[in-house]
Design an enzyme around this catalytic site. Structure first.
Site, PDB file in Angstrom:
ATOM      1  N   ASP A   6       0.861  -1.186   0.000  1.00 34.28           N
ATOM      2  CA  ASP A   6       0.000   0.000   0.000  1.00 34.28           C
ATOM      3  C   ASP A   6       0.896   1.235   0.000  1.00 34.28           C
ATOM      4  OD1 ASP A   6      -1.853   2.017   0.464  1.00 34.28           O
ATOM      5  OD2 ASP A   6      -2.155   1.496   2.577  1.00 34.28           O
ATOM      6  N   TYR A 100     -19.402   5.846  -8.356  1.00 31.81           N
ATOM      7  CA  TYR A 100     -18.708   7.125  -8.438  1.00 31.81           C
ATOM      8  C   TYR A 100     -18.889   7.701  -9.845  1.00 31.81           C
ATOM      9  CZ  TYR A 100     -15.184   9.867  -5.813  1.00 31.81           C
ATOM     10  OH  TYR A 100     -14.523  10.808  -5.067  1.00 31.81           O
ATOM     11  N   ASP A 109      -6.260   3.148  -2.757  1.00 29.62           N
ATOM     12  CA  ASP A 109      -6.312   2.724  -1.357  1.00 29.62           C
ATOM     13  C   ASP A 109      -7.742   2.723  -0.834  1.00 29.62           C
ATOM     14  OD1 ASP A 109      -6.387   5.518  -1.584  1.00 29.62           O
ATOM     15  OD2 ASP A 109      -5.389   5.845   0.331  1.00 29.62           O
ATOM     16  N   ASP A 134     -10.516   6.118   7.001  1.00 30.06           N
ATOM     17  CA  ASP A 134      -9.081   5.836   6.872  1.00 30.06           C
ATOM     18  C   ASP A 134      -8.316   7.085   7.296  1.00 30.06           C
ATOM     19  OD1 ASP A 134      -6.473   5.196   6.130  1.00 30.06           O
ATOM     20  OD2 ASP A 134      -7.080   4.218   4.272  1.00 30.06           O
TER      21      ASP A 134
END
Length: 260
Positions: A6, A100, A109, A134
């Site tokens: 990541d 979206y 992410d 997050d």
């Protein structure tokens, strides 16, 4: 073994899975100028120092919000692991219905975290309306319905970014550690900054979660998962139903399972 990577704006967080077990986590600071050789040697050296054989890595998954490093990253895995890494991007299987406006704009992410959240929810009692918070360089709030629809969310400056903005943008305010202060009403400049950043961040997250529940789920309470480097620091604030700092790494593993 599976290697998950990541790439964030501040750090590269990595996880090595043996079966379902996350056997090793490690990280380094993000530098877009790193070469494929520097990255490849870093990964191989860390695995060797922890008594893992890089040759046993069968597959690799990455999500990156730093496009400048992606070419070196993919090349390092070809050269040093002899593997093509799976990057979270448009066109791969995620198990999500992306709602979206422009799916290509979504941070990789955020998608990996959503994938991990759906799997975590399924493991803790079944499908749920989810909100994933997050807390990294930026704080992102993502909304996923119980039907696995990724709707989007909100983005705000993270706790460390707020501290940095204060110290860099003023003449007298210092950089401080992001912690919950002993007193809400700070009796020193350091404590005042910590209070403003900690409770300001907590208040912003709480308000966004409340507004998402109200506007998206008709007032129905969502299951809130906290992740990211600062999620443990805010665990005591009562923001989350579950804290999973390695959620993105778990989501990357699930993505590998979906894209054999």
């Amino acid at each position: 073994m599976l290697l998950t990577v990541d790439v964030g704006n501040t750090t590269i967080q990595c996880g090595l899975f043996e079966g379902e077990k996350l056997a090793l986590q490690f990280r380094r600071s993000t530098n877009p100028r790193l070469s494929s050789d520097e990255l490849g040697l870093f990964f191989r050296d860390v695995l060797a120092l922890n008594n893992f054989d890089y040759k046993a890595v069968e597959r690799i998954a990455c999500c990156s919000v730093v496009p400048a490093i992606n070419h070196s990253l993919s090349n390092c895995f070809r050269k040093y692991f002899f593997k093509e890494a799976l990057f979270i991007q448009a066109g791969i299987k995620t198990g999500l219905k992306i709602k979206y406006a422009n799916p290509r704009e979504i941070g990789a992410d955020r998608i990996a975290g959503a994938i991990g959240a759906v799997r975590a929810a399924a493991s803790s009692g079944g499908a749920k309306n989810l909100i994933v918070v997050d807390m990294g360089t930026a704080t992102t709030v993502d909304v996923i319905t119980k039907n696995n629809e990724y709707l989007g969310g909100a983005i705000l400056p993270g706790a460390a970014m707020s501290v940095h903005a204060l110290s860099e943008g003023t003449a007298q305010l210092p950089s401080v550690e992001v912690v919950q202060p002993k007193n809400v009403c700070g009796s020193s400049t350091i404590e005042a900054i910590q209070s403003g950043v900690f409770y300001g961040q907590a208040g912003a997250v709480r308000e966004l979660v409340s507004k998402m529940e109200e506007s998206v789920f008709g007032g129905e309470r969502a299951f809130v998962i906290g992740t990211g480097g600062f999620s443990r620091s805010f665990e005591s604030a009562g923001l989350f139903d579950l804290v999973l700092p390695d959620l993105v790494l778990q989501g990357l593993k699930v993505a590998l399972d979906m894209n054999p």
